[in-house]
Structure formats: C-alpha cells, structure tokens
Design a protein around this motif. Structure first.
Motif, PDB file in Angstrom:
ATOM      1  N   ALA A   1       0.829  -1.208   0.000  1.00 28.94           N
ATOM      2  CA  ALA A   1       0.000   0.000   0.000  1.00 28.94           C
ATOM      3  C   ALA A   1       0.862   1.257   0.000  1.00 28.94           C
ATOM      4  N   SER A   2       1.910   1.271   0.827  1.00 27.74           N
ATOM      5  CA  SER A   2       2.766   2.460   0.890  1.00 27.74           C
ATOM      6  C   SER A   2       3.534   2.656  -0.412  1.00 27.74           C
ATOM      7  N   MET A   3       3.977   1.562  -1.039  1.00 26.66           N
ATOM      8  CA  MET A   3       4.718   1.673  -2.291  1.00 26.66           C
ATOM      9  C   MET A   3       3.815   2.071  -3.455  1.00 26.66           C
ATOM     10  N   PHE A   4       2.569   1.593  -3.437  1.00 28.62           N
ATOM     11  CA  PHE A   4       1.630   2.016  -4.467  1.00 28.62           C
ATOM     12  C   PHE A   4       1.385   3.520  -4.376  1.00 28.62           C
ATOM     13  N   LEU A   5       1.270   4.046  -3.154  1.00 27.61           N
ATOM     14  CA  LEU A   5       1.068   5.477  -2.988  1.00 27.61           C
ATOM     15  C   LEU A   5       2.273   6.250  -3.538  1.00 27.61           C
ATOM     16  N   ILE A   6       3.471   5.734  -3.279  1.00 32.28           N
ATOM     17  CA  ILE A   6       4.678   6.383  -3.796  1.00 32.28           C
ATOM     18  C   ILE A   6       4.684   6.372  -5.324  1.00 32.28           C
ATOM     19  N   LEU A   7       4.373   5.213  -5.916  1.00 30.90           N
ATOM     20  CA  LEU A   7       4.396   5.083  -7.372  1.00 30.90           C
ATOM     21  C   LEU A   7       3.336   5.965  -8.019  1.00 30.90           C
ATOM     22  N   PHE A   8       2.117   5.915  -7.513  1.00 31.21           N
ATOM     23  CA  PHE A   8       1.042   6.723  -8.100  1.00 31.21           C
ATOM     24  C   PHE A   8       1.309   8.211  -7.874  1.00 31.21           C
ATOM     25  N   GLY A   9       1.914   8.544  -6.734  1.00 30.70           N
ATOM     26  CA  GLY A   9       2.297   9.935  -6.501  1.00 30.70           C
ATOM     27  C   GLY A   9       3.350  10.395  -7.499  1.00 30.70           C
ATOM     28  N   ALA A  10       4.297   9.501  -7.800  1.00 29.88           N
ATOM     29  CA  ALA A  10       5.339   9.831  -8.774  1.00 29.88           C
ATOM     30  C   ALA A  10       4.739  10.047 -10.161  1.00 29.88           C
ATOM     31  N   LEU A  11       3.763   9.227 -10.535  1.00 25.37           N
ATOM     32  CA  LEU A  11       3.114   9.377 -11.839  1.00 25.37           C
ATOM     33  C   LEU A  11       2.287  10.671 -11.882  1.00 25.37           C
ATOM     34  N   THR A  12       1.650  11.031 -10.760  1.00 23.88           N
ATOM     35  CA  THR A  12       0.917  12.303 -10.683  1.00 23.88           C
ATOM     36  C   THR A  12       1.880  13.483 -10.820  1.00 23.88           C
ATOM     37  N   PHE A  13       3.023  13.372 -10.141  1.00 25.51           N
ATOM     38  CA  PHE A  13       4.041  14.424 -10.239  1.00 25.51           C
ATOM     39  C   PHE A  13       4.603  14.500 -11.662  1.00 25.51           C
ATOM     40  N   ALA A  14       4.714  13.344 -12.335  1.00 30.23           N
ATOM     41  CA  ALA A  14       5.212  13.325 -13.716  1.00 30.23           C
ATOM     42  C   ALA A  14       4.262  14.090 -14.641  1.00 30.23           C
ATOM     43  N   ASN A  15       2.948  14.001 -14.378  1.00 26.26           N
ATOM     44  CA  ASN A  15       1.994  14.787 -15.171  1.00 26.26           C
ATOM     45  C   ASN A  15       2.273  16.280 -15.025  1.00 26.26           C
ATOM     46  N   TYR A  16       2.539  16.699 -13.799  1.00 29.69           N
ATOM     47  CA  TYR A  16       2.869  18.107 -13.544  1.00 29.69           C
ATOM     48  C   TYR A  16       4.167  18.497 -14.240  1.00 29.69           C
ATOM     49  N   VAL A  17       5.169  17.620 -14.186  1.00 33.17           N
ATOM     50  CA  VAL A  17       6.455  17.878 -14.843  1.00 33.17           C
ATOM     51  C   VAL A  17       6.248  18.122 -16.337  1.00 33.17           C
ATOM     52  N   ASN A  18       5.442  17.283 -16.964  1.00 29.75           N
ATOM     53  CA  ASN A  18       5.216  17.409 -18.404  1.00 29.75           C
ATOM     54  C   ASN A  18       4.461  18.693 -18.747  1.00 29.75           C
ATOM     55  N   MET A  19       3.462  19.042 -17.941  1.00 28.80           N
ATOM     56  CA  MET A  19       2.651  20.225 -18.243  1.00 28.80           C
ATOM     57  C   MET A  19       3.360  21.530 -17.912  1.00 28.80           C
ATOM     58  N   SER A  20       4.211  21.521 -16.893  1.00 31.06           N
ATOM     59  CA  SER A  20       4.840  22.762 -16.440  1.00 31.06           C
ATOM     60  C   SER A  20       6.024  23.190 -17.288  1.00 31.06           C
ATOM     61  N   GLY A  21       6.513  22.274 -18.116  1.00 33.42           N
ATOM     62  CA  GLY A  21       7.698  22.583 -18.910  1.00 33.42           C
ATOM     63  C   GLY A  21       8.994  22.319 -18.171  1.00 33.42           C
ATOM     64  N   MET A  22       8.904  21.745 -16.968  1.00 33.74           N
ATOM     65  CA  MET A  22      10.108  21.457 -16.195  1.00 33.74           C
ATOM     66  C   MET A  22      11.046  20.521 -16.955  1.00 33.74           C
ATOM     67  N   GLY A  23      10.465  19.437 -17.494  1.00 31.93           N
ATOM     68  CA  GLY A  23      11.288  18.468 -18.213  1.00 31.93           C
ATOM     69  C   GLY A  23      11.987  19.098 -19.400  1.00 31.93           C
ATOM     70  N   HIS A  24      11.277  19.975 -20.126  1.00 36.56           N
ATOM     71  CA  HIS A  24      11.861  20.627 -21.306  1.00 36.56           C
ATOM     72  C   HIS A  24      13.022  21.535 -20.914  1.00 36.56           C
ATOM     73  N   GLU A  25      12.834  22.303 -19.829  1.00 37.64           N
ATOM     74  CA  GLU A  25      13.889  23.230 -19.407  1.00 37.64           C
ATOM     75  C   GLU A  25      15.109  22.477 -18.877  1.00 37.64           C
TER      76      GLU A  25
END
Length: 428
Positions: free
Chosen positions: A280-304
């Motif tokens: 359960a704790s690892m699933f929360l970490i993984l799903f949180g990372a995927l949620t954060f990845a959505n933000y990374v892609n939309m914010s332009g962080m990855g591009h910069e």
C-alpha cells in the motif's frame, strides 16, 4: 501559473519536514497541475491516474515479490548463506567481513530489499565479528554496503518501479542487474581487504576447513540458489513473464519455508500483513510519482532541464551532470524517493541522448546505492544504528569510506563498459 521552480521547492520543503514521499508527490503534482489546467480537471486527472494504474496487470509483480522476500526472511536462508560463506572465507584476513558481503549478495538475490538485507544480516553477522574482535567500523560497514545490493541484484523492487515508470521490460532489467551485482560483491570484498591492509588491522583468522566440510556447508544454500535460478531462469528462457515469475517466486518461497518447518500460523499472518502494508505504501509512492510526472510534463520542467543538460554538449558530459545531481540528492534523500522524483524527469532526456534505458536503469540504481551509505542520510547506516544502539553513526560512516571508493569505481566501470549490463539481456 505556478512556476515549476516553486513547485519543486514546495516538494523539497515537504520532504524536509517529514511528509511521506508518496503524499508529497501527490499533493504537489495535483496542486501544480491545478494551477495550469484548473482544479476540476486536475482532480479528474488524479483519479484517472490512480484508478488506471491500480488496475495495471504489471503492478501485481510488486506485492508478489515483496511476499517472496518476506517469506525468505522467515525461512532462515540468510543464516545458511552466512554459514556457507564463512566456511569458505574464514581463513582469510577479514574473512568474516568478506563472508558478510557475499551472504548479503546471496540474500539480496531472493529478497529484493536493501533495508531487509541490512537489518537481517546485522543480527546474524555482528555477533560473530564481535566474537573475533573485528572493529565496529569494518563490521557495520560491510553489512551496510553489502545490504545496498538488495536494490540491484534481482528481484529488485526499485527496478520494478523504474520499469513501470519508463515502460521498460522488467525481465530485461532483472537480467541486466546480475553481472553488475556480482561486480559489486567482488569490489566490496576488495574494500574489506583495503580496510584490513591500510587500517593495519591484526584480525584473528580461523583454520582453513577441509574441502569436504566446505562443500557440505553449501547444502544450506541450495534452497536460495534453486529459488533464484527458478525465477530468473524462467524469465530468461521465456517459460513465464516477469509478472508470472513473481507469483512463482512467492509460491516457491512459501513452499521452502513450509518444507523447512519455519513458518507458524501467526508468522504467516504477520508476513501477509507486512506485505499488504508495504504494498500500500509503495503504491502510494508510485502513483504519486506518476501524478508528479503529469505536472512535470505540463509545467515545462522536463523541457527546461533537458535544455540545461543538452547545453553541456557531449552526451557523456550530460550524463555526468545527471550523475552529480543524483549524488547531491543522495545526501538528503533515500533511494526510493530519488528514483520516483527524478526518473520521470531524466529518462526522456537520457533516451534523447542515445543511451539505452535498460542500461540507464541499472546505472541509476548503482548511483542510488551510494545514497544508502552516504552521510548525512545513509539509510542503511541508520538501520544498523537502530539495531546496534552502542555503535555511533560516525563509526559506521568512517568504516564505509573504502566501500564508497569502490562504488565510485563501479560507476566508472559501468560507464566505460556498458556491455557488462547489457550482455545477458541481449541474449534473450
């Protein structure tokens, strides 16, 4: 719109005050995405990310391998591995510390967790090394460093995370970790020799056992070796998929402890409970990372960040910059947090530079291993400290210096000879 620098700053601030990594990633990812596309669409994306990934078939590999590791801990295999390694190395200077490293490597191959390896081997190896008057620095360092192999030698939970986040074949990642893991065991035994030689340690050696007795000592590791060959051989030969191999490994580990009579009904319930809680704790970490990845892609962080790394010029120089970032983060974050935070940002950059993502996964895990034994965080050192109340953290970290040096050497070797990583996967 909230700038991505602010979002990243808020994330680090939450981690520094002790907010769990999974919750911090989820909150920052959701709020950051809401600032870009609106609150309602952000919540819808959050629900979709959690729901879709919770139904992902490949994720079943995680609880099954965790269950396999928990059964292995119950089976007493760690003690058998240590006894076998001790039988072969007891006559050498620093032989007990070398045996500890070898046993950690063997235990990692059927456990998959660095913290479990370090905690289990502390209780088994420390009494012997103290009996023969090994200094606490060398004793604890050999356990802490050997324990890091748990995230590299398959089956590795962190490699499962990496494979899911980067859409890479988990079976190939497991196979790719075998030779670098063996290299790690060899270099850590070299670090023990360095500690003994340059530290001027006059350690007591035991008499060399006859060959017959040494061969008999290997009887105790047949179960662990058979389980490893069964799981990894099945993947390599295509008998079953990595996900199916996890089920076969969990079933094999359960059968092993039943045949050895080392599992009571209460211990079975405790094992299942620990598996469910960790999953359960690892699933929360993984799903949180995927949620954060959505933000990374939309914010332009990855591009910069991509432009920043690409501005270095040569792909190797860019990779070294990424390595330095990992080493810096390793001083304040533990391994799983680093992987979940950085992989969504870095893996597209590394792919665009022309590096193989299977190779990069192993490379990242080896660099991450450094974070488990690097001050001030050094999670494995803190695990040992929690078990050995009378040993100071400074003593453990000083003992780890030769092991950190050979780890840097291993990073250089993997950089210079990527075929070490890709040889076995390319045979599939």
């Amino acid at each position: 719109m909230i700038e991505w620098e602010i979002g990243l700053g808020i994330l680090f601030a939450m981690l520094l005050v002790g907010v769990p990594i999974g919750l911090a990633l989820t909150v920052v990812g959701t709020i950051g995405t809401a600032a870009i596309i609106g609150f309602k669409p952000s919540l819808a994306l959050l629900g979709q990310t959690f729901f879709d990934n919770a139904r992902h078939y490949n994720l079943s590999i995680l609880p099954l391998f965790l269950m396999m590791g928990n059964f292995v801990v119950q089976s007493g295999i760690a003690r058998d591995l240590y006894s076998a390694a001790h039988a072969w190395l007891r006559h050498r200077k620093g032989g007990l510390a070398m045996a500890t490293v070898v046993a950690c490597g063997g235990f990692s191959s059927v456990c998959g967790s660095s913290l479990a390896t370090a905690s289990t081997m502390t209780k088994i190896a420390m009494p012997s090394m103290r009996q023969f008057k090994y200094p606490d620095g060398l004793s604890t360092a050999s356990i802490a460093a050997g324990g890091t192999l748990g995230i590299l030698i398959p089956p590795s939970v962190i490699l499962v995370f990496y494979g899911i986040m980067t859409q890479q074949d988990i079976g190939k990642l497991f196979l790719a970790g075998i030779l670098p893991g063996i290299l790690g065991v060899i270099l850590y035994t070299l670090a023990v020799r360095m500690s003994v030689t340059f530290g001027g340690l006059d350690l007591q050696c035991e008499s060399k056992l006859p060959l017959r007795d040494r061969l008999l000592a290997l009887k105790g590791v047949i179960g662990a070796l058979g389980l490893f060959v069964f799981v990894m051989g099945g993947i390599y030969l295509g008998v079953f998929t990595p996900t199916e191999s996890a089920g076969m490994g969990a079933g094999g580990a359960f059968l092993l402890v039943i045949l050895q009579g080392r599992l009571s009904a209460m211990e079975l319930l405790q094992t299942l409970y620990e598996t469910a809680k960790t999953t359960a704790s690892m699933f929360l970490i993984l799903f949180g990372a995927l949620t954060f990845a959505n933000y990374v892609n939309m914010s332009g962080m990855g591009h910069e960040i991509h432009n920043l790394v690409a501005s270095v010029g040569h792909p190797l120089a860019a990779l070294l910059v990424i390595t330095l970032i990992y080493l810096a983060l390793g001083c304040v974050l533990e391994g799983l947090s680093m992987i979940t935070l950085t992989v969504p940002i870095f893996y597209p950059i590394v792919a665009s530079l022309g590096y193989d993502l299977i190779w990069f996964g192993i490379y990242v895990v080896i660099v991450t291993e450094l974070s488990y034994i690097t001050p001030p965080v050094g999670l494995n050192a803190f695990v040992l400290k929690s078990v050995l109340k009378d040993v100071r953290l400074g003593t453990i970290f000083r003992g780890l210096v030769p092991f950190l040096l050979v780890d840097v050497l291993r990073v250089i070797i993997i950089l210079a000879f990527p075929a070490i990583v890709l040889f076995i996967p390319n045979l599939m």
